[in-house]
Design a protein around this motif. Sequence first.
Motif, short mmCIF file in Angstrom:
data_model
loop_
_atom_site.label_atom_id
_atom_site.label_comp_id
_atom_site.label_asym_id
_atom_site.label_seq_id
_atom_site.Cartn_x
_atom_site.Cartn_y
_atom_site.Cartn_z
N GLN A 60 0.82 -1.21 0.00
CA GLN A 60 0.00 0.00 0.00
C GLN A 60 0.86 1.27 0.00
O GLN A 60 0.42 2.32 -0.45
CB GLN A 60 -0.95 0.03 1.21
N ASN A 61 2.08 1.16 0.48
CA ASN A 61 3.00 2.31 0.49
C ASN A 61 3.53 2.66 -0.89
O ASN A 61 4.15 3.71 -1.06
CB ASN A 61 4.19 2.04 1.42
N PHE A 62 3.32 1.80 -1.87
CA PHE A 62 3.89 1.99 -3.20
C PHE A 62 2.85 2.31 -4.28
O PHE A 62 3.20 2.43 -5.45
CB PHE A 62 4.68 0.74 -3.61
N THR A 63 1.59 2.44 -3.92
CA THR A 63 0.53 2.60 -4.92
C THR A 63 0.67 3.85 -5.78
O THR A 63 0.24 3.85 -6.93
CB THR A 63 -0.86 2.61 -4.25
N GLU A 64 1.28 4.88 -5.26
CA GLU A 64 1.42 6.14 -6.00
C GLU A 64 2.78 6.29 -6.67
O GLU A 64 3.11 7.36 -7.19
CB GLU A 64 1.19 7.33 -5.05
N MET A 65 3.57 5.23 -6.67
CA MET A 65 4.91 5.30 -7.23
C MET A 65 4.86 5.58 -8.73
O MET A 65 4.01 5.05 -9.45
CB MET A 65 5.61 3.96 -7.00
N LYS A 66 5.75 6.41 -9.19
CA LYS A 66 5.83 6.72 -10.62
C LYS A 66 6.36 5.50 -11.39
O LYS A 66 7.20 4.75 -10.89
CB LYS A 66 6.74 7.92 -10.85
N ASP A 67 5.86 5.32 -12.61
CA ASP A 67 6.26 4.17 -13.42
C ASP A 67 7.77 4.11 -13.63
O ASP A 67 8.35 3.02 -13.62
CB ASP A 67 5.54 4.20 -14.77
N GLY A 68 8.41 5.25 -13.80
CA GLY A 68 9.86 5.27 -13.98
C GLY A 68 10.60 4.76 -12.76
O GLY A 68 11.63 4.08 -12.88
N ASP A 69 10.08 5.06 -11.57
CA ASP A 69 10.69 4.58 -10.34
C ASP A 69 10.49 3.07 -10.17
O ASP A 69 11.38 2.36 -9.73
CB ASP A 69 10.14 5.32 -9.13
N VAL A 70 9.30 2.60 -10.55
CA VAL A 70 9.03 1.16 -10.50
C VAL A 70 9.98 0.44 -11.45
O VAL A 70 10.57 -0.58 -11.10
CB VAL A 70 7.56 0.84 -10.85
N ARG A 71 10.14 0.99 -12.64
CA ARG A 71 11.05 0.39 -13.63
C ARG A 71 12.48 0.33 -13.09
O ARG A 71 13.16 -0.68 -13.24
CB ARG A 71 11.00 1.17 -14.94
N ALA A 72 12.93 1.41 -12.46
CA ALA A 72 14.29 1.44 -11.91
C ALA A 72 14.46 0.37 -10.83
O ALA A 72 15.49 -0.32 -10.79
CB ALA A 72 14.60 2.84 -11.35
N MET A 73 13.47 0.21 -9.97
CA MET A 73 13.53 -0.83 -8.94
C MET A 73 13.59 -2.21 -9.59
O MET A 73 14.39 -3.06 -9.19
CB MET A 73 12.32 -0.75 -8.00
N TYR A 74 12.72 -2.42 -10.56
CA TYR A 74 12.65 -3.71 -11.26
C TYR A 74 14.00 -4.05 -11.89
O TYR A 74 14.53 -5.14 -11.70
CB TYR A 74 11.55 -3.65 -12.32
#
Length: 100
Positions: A60-74
């Motif tokens: 629930q803490n990550f629901t507003e994460m930007k797609d670019g940040d999710v991609r970087a984590m991935y």
Amino acid sequence: MNEGLTMAVGPWGVSFASDITSDETGIGTWTEEQFSKALKQGWYKGIDGGRKLLPPMPWQNFTEMKDGDVRAMYLNLKSTRPVRNIVPSPVSPRLQASTF
């Protein structure tokens, strides 16, 4: 028993932290879309209609994460050294008392 904070006990039963290394027991076979769905929508293994992720994952803490940040984590997690780690399945509340 939980010094590594790798399990959580609550009304849902007992659940265990997942492997997020690049091994196939972790996210090694996941697509970026699956990773995003798991992180931002809380779907187990990023599969629509499956079960929701259980604590200790605070998705629930990550629901507003930007797609670019999710991609970087991935991409960062996919670049890790694979560590084979088969995580136990969650334990339902009715089995919890007899297991722990």
